[in-house]
Design a protein around this motif. Structure first.
Motif, PDB file in Angstrom:
ATOM      1  N   GLU A  42      -0.433   5.060   2.484  1.00 29.41           N
ATOM      2  CA  GLU A  42      -1.495   4.538   1.626  1.00 29.41           C
ATOM      3  C   GLU A  42      -2.225   5.708   0.975  1.00 29.41           C
ATOM      4  OE1 GLU A  42      -5.533   1.821   2.275  1.00 29.41           O
ATOM      5  OE2 GLU A  42      -4.266   2.298   3.983  1.00 29.41           O
ATOM      6  N   VAL A  43      -2.724   5.494  -0.224  1.00 30.32           N
ATOM      7  CA  VAL A  43      -3.616   6.447  -0.885  1.00 30.32           C
ATOM      8  C   VAL A  43      -4.939   5.727  -1.059  1.00 30.32           C
ATOM      9  CG1 VAL A  43      -4.076   7.807  -2.958  1.00 30.32           C
ATOM     10  CG2 VAL A  43      -1.738   7.625  -2.085  1.00 30.32           C
ATOM     11  N   ARG A  44      -5.952   6.214  -0.386  1.00 27.68           N
ATOM     12  CA  ARG A  44      -7.266   5.566  -0.467  1.00 27.68           C
ATOM     13  C   ARG A  44      -8.135   6.170  -1.554  1.00 27.68           C
ATOM     14  NH1 ARG A  44      -8.583   5.499   5.913  1.00 27.68           N
ATOM     15  NH2 ARG A  44      -6.828   4.184   6.517  1.00 27.68           N
ATOM     16  N   GLU A  45      -8.005   7.489  -1.715  1.00 24.64           N
ATOM     17  CA  GLU A  45      -8.888   8.175  -2.645  1.00 24.64           C
ATOM     18  C   GLU A  45      -8.307   9.548  -2.948  1.00 24.64           C
ATOM     19  OE1 GLU A  45     -13.641   9.431  -2.689  1.00 24.64           O
ATOM     20  OE2 GLU A  45     -12.752   8.580  -0.889  1.00 24.64           O
ATOM     21  N   VAL A  46      -8.568  10.048  -4.122  1.00 23.30           N
ATOM     22  CA  VAL A  46      -8.194  11.407  -4.488  1.00 23.30           C
ATOM     23  C   VAL A  46      -9.484  12.203  -4.580  1.00 23.30           C
ATOM     24  CG1 VAL A  46      -7.130  12.880  -6.233  1.00 23.30           C
ATOM     25  CG2 VAL A  46      -6.155  10.630  -5.737  1.00 23.30           C
ATOM     26  N   VAL A  47      -9.559  13.297  -3.839  1.00 23.26           N
ATOM     27  CA  VAL A  47     -10.779  14.107  -3.819  1.00 23.26           C
ATOM     28  C   VAL A  47     -10.445  15.566  -4.093  1.00 23.26           C
ATOM     29  CG1 VAL A  47     -11.981  12.584  -2.201  1.00 23.26           C
ATOM     30  CG2 VAL A  47     -10.642  14.483  -1.322  1.00 23.26           C
ATOM     31  N   THR A  48     -11.430  16.298  -4.539  1.00 21.56           N
ATOM     32  CA  THR A  48     -11.320  17.738  -4.705  1.00 21.56           C
ATOM     33  C   THR A  48     -12.190  18.380  -3.635  1.00 21.56           C
ATOM     34  OG1 THR A  48     -11.011  17.506  -7.087  1.00 21.56           O
ATOM     35  CG2 THR A  48     -11.702  19.664  -6.282  1.00 21.56           C
ATOM     36  N   LYS A 100       0.811  -1.219   0.000  1.00 16.30           N
ATOM     37  CA  LYS A 100       0.000   0.000   0.000  1.00 16.30           C
ATOM     38  C   LYS A 100       0.848   1.275   0.000  1.00 16.30           C
ATOM     39  CE  LYS A 100      -3.842  -2.164   2.429  1.00 16.30           C
ATOM     40  NZ  LYS A 100      -4.665  -2.133   3.638  1.00 16.30           N
ATOM     41  N   ASP A 160     -17.149  13.794   6.546  1.00 17.01           N
ATOM     42  CA  ASP A 160     -15.852  13.425   7.115  1.00 17.01           C
ATOM     43  C   ASP A 160     -14.945  14.647   7.173  1.00 17.01           C
ATOM     44  OD1 ASP A 160     -16.471  10.704   7.392  1.00 17.01           O
ATOM     45  OD2 ASP A 160     -15.838  10.273   5.336  1.00 17.01           O
TER      46      ASP A 160
END
Length: 107
Positions: free
Chosen positions: A55-61, A36, A91
């Motif tokens: 870890e990278v779970r998600e990329v968000v703006t 991960k 969150d």
């Protein structure tokens, strides 16, 4: 003679880029690298650096309207590296001050 948080360098498209451990920079215990573990490439004001993350779970703006500044009274060893908190889908996400972490002075 490099800082203790510099783990090495990588060749990225013919350019030598330093790679740092975010854990070491923030004086956190060193984690074990596994499947991960990732290196995120940052480009700020023309400077590039790689940052090892667990870890990278998600990329968000996150919109500026959905962020708030960090209370300056926060007493944590890494508080100086936080620029704010983002809110997305209920969150809270800590926003890091990358120029501060990389030692790039804002002009």
């Amino acid at each position: 003679g490099a800082e203790k948080y510099i783990k090495g360098v990588i060749n990225l498209r013919g350019k030598v880029v330093p790679v740092m451990s975010l854990r070491r920079k923030m004086n956190m215990p060193e984690g074990e690298e596994d499947k991960k573990t990732r290196i995120i490439i940052l480009k700020i004001e023309g400077d590039e650096a790689g940052m090892i993350v667990d870890e990278v779970r998600e990329v968000v703006t996150i919109k500026a309207a959905d962020t708030e500044k960090v209370d300056t009274g926060v007493d944590a060893p890494y508080a100086a590296y936080l620029s704010g908190v983002g809110k997305i889908a209920g969150d809270l996400i800590s926003l890091l001050d990358m120029p501060e972490i990389l030692g790039i002075k804002n002009t």
